[in-house]
Write an enzyme that holds these catalytic residues in place. Structure first.
Site, PDB file in Angstrom:
ATOM      1  N   LYS A 241       0.822  -1.205   0.000  1.00 22.69           N
ATOM      2  CA  LYS A 241       0.000   0.000   0.000  1.00 22.69           C
ATOM      3  C   LYS A 241       0.862   1.264   0.000  1.00 22.69           C
ATOM      4  O   LYS A 241       0.528   2.250  -0.631  1.00 22.69           O
ATOM      5  CB  LYS A 241      -0.904  -0.011   1.238  1.00 22.69           C
ATOM      6  CG  LYS A 241      -1.925   1.111   1.246  1.00 22.69           C
ATOM      7  CD  LYS A 241      -2.719   1.130   2.538  1.00 22.69           C
ATOM      8  CE  LYS A 241      -3.836   2.171   2.446  1.00 22.69           C
ATOM      9  NZ  LYS A 241      -4.647   2.228   3.671  1.00 22.69           N
ATOM     10  N   ARG A 242       1.953   1.206   0.717  1.00 22.06           N
ATOM     11  CA  ARG A 242       2.815   2.384   0.846  1.00 22.06           C
ATOM     12  C   ARG A 242       3.440   2.800  -0.479  1.00 22.06           C
ATOM     13  O   ARG A 242       3.425   3.954  -0.855  1.00 22.06           O
ATOM     14  CB  ARG A 242       3.946   2.095   1.844  1.00 22.06           C
ATOM     15  CG  ARG A 242       3.545   2.194   3.274  1.00 22.06           C
ATOM     16  CD  ARG A 242       4.794   2.229   4.134  1.00 22.06           C
ATOM     17  NE  ARG A 242       5.602   3.404   3.822  1.00 22.06           N
ATOM     18  CZ  ARG A 242       5.954   4.311   4.737  1.00 22.06           C
ATOM     19  NH1 ARG A 242       5.610   4.150   5.978  1.00 22.06           N
ATOM     20  NH2 ARG A 242       6.681   5.350   4.389  1.00 22.06           N
TER      21      ARG A 242
END
Length: 470
Positions: A241-242
């Site tokens: 996600k990052r």
RNA sequence: GCCCCCAUCGUCUAGUGGCCUAGGACACCACCCUUUCAAGGUGGCGGCACGGGUUCGAAUCCCGUUGGGGGUGCCA
């Protein structure tokens, strides 16, 4: 096949707040298999911590699944179940494992475990409390007594994978506060829900022997495992996600068509027979086999996704395309909302359809129709208006179209004869007109655009540009 | 550190010992078409990580090396 014999596939996302494209692919695999085998797709929201479950997330995931064609109203869809709702069951199972002698209590804190590991020079928990005969209570965790020998995981995509049990530490079943760990909860739920097939990402493979031992210790036959390769980014790291754009919702908002996303996701790690990868879902349901899934991680290539999407967009009927564009046209800030005209868009839509790969590109392509005045791109203006014929072509074209028959063929003929008389190229002479009318050097076909824009408005824009030329 | 998985064009893949001079798709390049840009058509570039075996024959089987990834929590 009797219904009770039909396989039960579980799909178990964790509540991370968004729906991951990797999860989407796993869901699709499970769904395809359930459909072909007449089995069931079981959705279970995976978190032992009740506080992390939210109705919004659950609804979000059901929406995302339904976008992918996985319909929660289907008789082959079951759930959602919530792992966190079954804590009592998990604890009871842990008790049974303890009663059977497959687990023991331990009062070491994580810090103490680490301390001992440092002293012995080994990694992880060393089995300190195995034979201390603790009876449980506050501050004590229940650990599984990993037996000697080895554990073989039979995996549909990878074959037999053997793990030496002495490389697996006595893992925790129950925390010191009495709550069950994920691994235990997972197994108990799978047993409870009569899961027969577990298809999940490869990252879970190293934990599988532990789960298998739990199945054994609870007296049940483990399910059929299948660990599919993970999806990676250009650095070949697992999509996160990052770092990466992984939220399915994001692609959906951008105007990626569900069919394109489904088709693309299915071809990551697997390919339909034949020379084309663009194939209907029904064919993939018929042909998809876990045994054929590739073993190595696959790069999630947004460019290829876009290419698939362009293909699907072009394959739409014009009415379908117009309908699909609607949400993007309604929410755009490219023009004042009230200036939008659905008839104008419908007229230009066929020419837009071959020119976009995602639906979100549509507004920018047709904005000049719905703006009071086109937004003139300065670079485009400088480049085209510096031509020595620019002023003449604008004036003569304006004069001619003031009375011309109003269709794109005759508009084109006007400019063609003007161009031929001066031994120029139509590609060159249309440029100033295009910038005057649309503000840019690229866009939908010019004469068709002018026809749709209308005589009065087109003339007004060309005249304005002549004035601007000074 | 330890354990596990993986290795075909840049990318996604086909390939399961001879149909391989390794096929397709995306990307890229060129040309054709063309009112810009696309779309479409045609063609091109480009790969079995390395080293040993096994075999009459290996991208395919075995071993090793190298390289990548994942796991290793009182997270899920």
């Amino acid at each position: 096949m009797r219904m009770t014999d039909a396989p039960r596939y579980r799909f178990a996302p964790s509540p991370t707040g968004f729906f991951h494209v990797g999860g989407a692919r796993t869901a699709l695999y499970n769904w395809a298999l359930a459909l072909r085998t007449g089995g069931t797709f079981v959705l279970r929201i995976e978190d032992t911590d009740e506080s992390r479950n939210s109705p919004e997330w659950t609804q979000g995931i059901i929406d995302a699944l339904s976008w992918l064609g996985i319909d929660s109203n289907s008789p082959q869809f079951e759930g959602p179940y919530f792992q966190s709702h079954n804590a009592a069951l998990h604890v009871a199972a842990a008790q049974r494992i303890f009663d059977a002698g497959h687990a023991y209590w331990c009062d070491l804190t994580p810090d103490q475990v680490q301390e001992r590991a440092k002293e012995t020079g080994k990694q992880g928990y060393d089995g300190y409390s195995r034979d201390r005969g603790l009876t449980g209570g506050p501050g004590q965790v229940l650990r599984f007594r990993v037996p000697a020998g080895s554990t073989v995981v039979t995996d549909l995509v990878r074959g037999d994978v053997e793990f030496a049990n002495d490389t697996i530490e006595d893992f925790v079943l129950l925390r010191s506060n009495g709550s069950p760990m994920f691994l235990l909860a997972n197994v108990v739920d799978d047993i409870e829900m009569r899961i027969t097939n577990v298809v999940r990402a490869e990252e879970h493979l190293p934990n599988t022997p532990k789960q298998q031992m739990l199945w054994d210790s609870l007296g049940h036959t483990p399910p059929i495992w299948a660990h599919v390769p993970v999806l990676v980014n250009e650095q070949r790291k697992k999509l996160s996600k990052r770092r990466d754009k992984v939220a399915l919702e994001q692609y959906r908002a951008e105007g990626i068509l569900p069919d394109a996303m489904i088709n693309y996701l299915m071809t990551l790690g697997w390919a339909p027979a034949g020379d084309t990868e663009i194939v209907p879902w029904s064919l993939m349901v018929d042909e998809f086999r876990l045994e054929d899934v590739n073993h190595s991680p696959a790069f999630f290539d947004v460019k290829k996704l876009a290419a698939f999407n362009g293909d699907y967009i072009r394959a739409m009927t014009i009415d379908g395309f117009i309908a699909a564009c609607a949400p993007h046209l309604e929410t755009t800030e490219a023009w004042p909302h009230e200036r939008f005209n659905a008839d104008v868009f419908a007229a230009i839509a066929p020419l837009v359809q071959t020119r976009v790969v995602t639906l979100s590109e549509v507004p920018a392509m047709v904005d000049f129709f719905f703006l009071q005045d086109p937004t003139i791109d300065q670079a485009a203006w400088d480049k085209t208006m510096s031509a020595d014929f620019a002023r003449d072509v604008l004036k003569d074209f304006a004069a001619a179209i003031a009375t011309a028959e109003w269709n794109h063929d005759s508009l084109k003929q006007i400019l063609e004869s003007w161009t031929e008389a001066r031994e120029l190229k139509l590609g060159k002479t249309q440029a100033p007109i295009r910038v005057a009318v649309t503000g840019r050097t690229v866009g939908p076909p010019l004469f068709e655009s002018i026809e749709i824009l209308g005589r009065e408005e087109s003339l007004r824009r060309i005249t304005a540009s002549i004035a601007r030329l000074g």
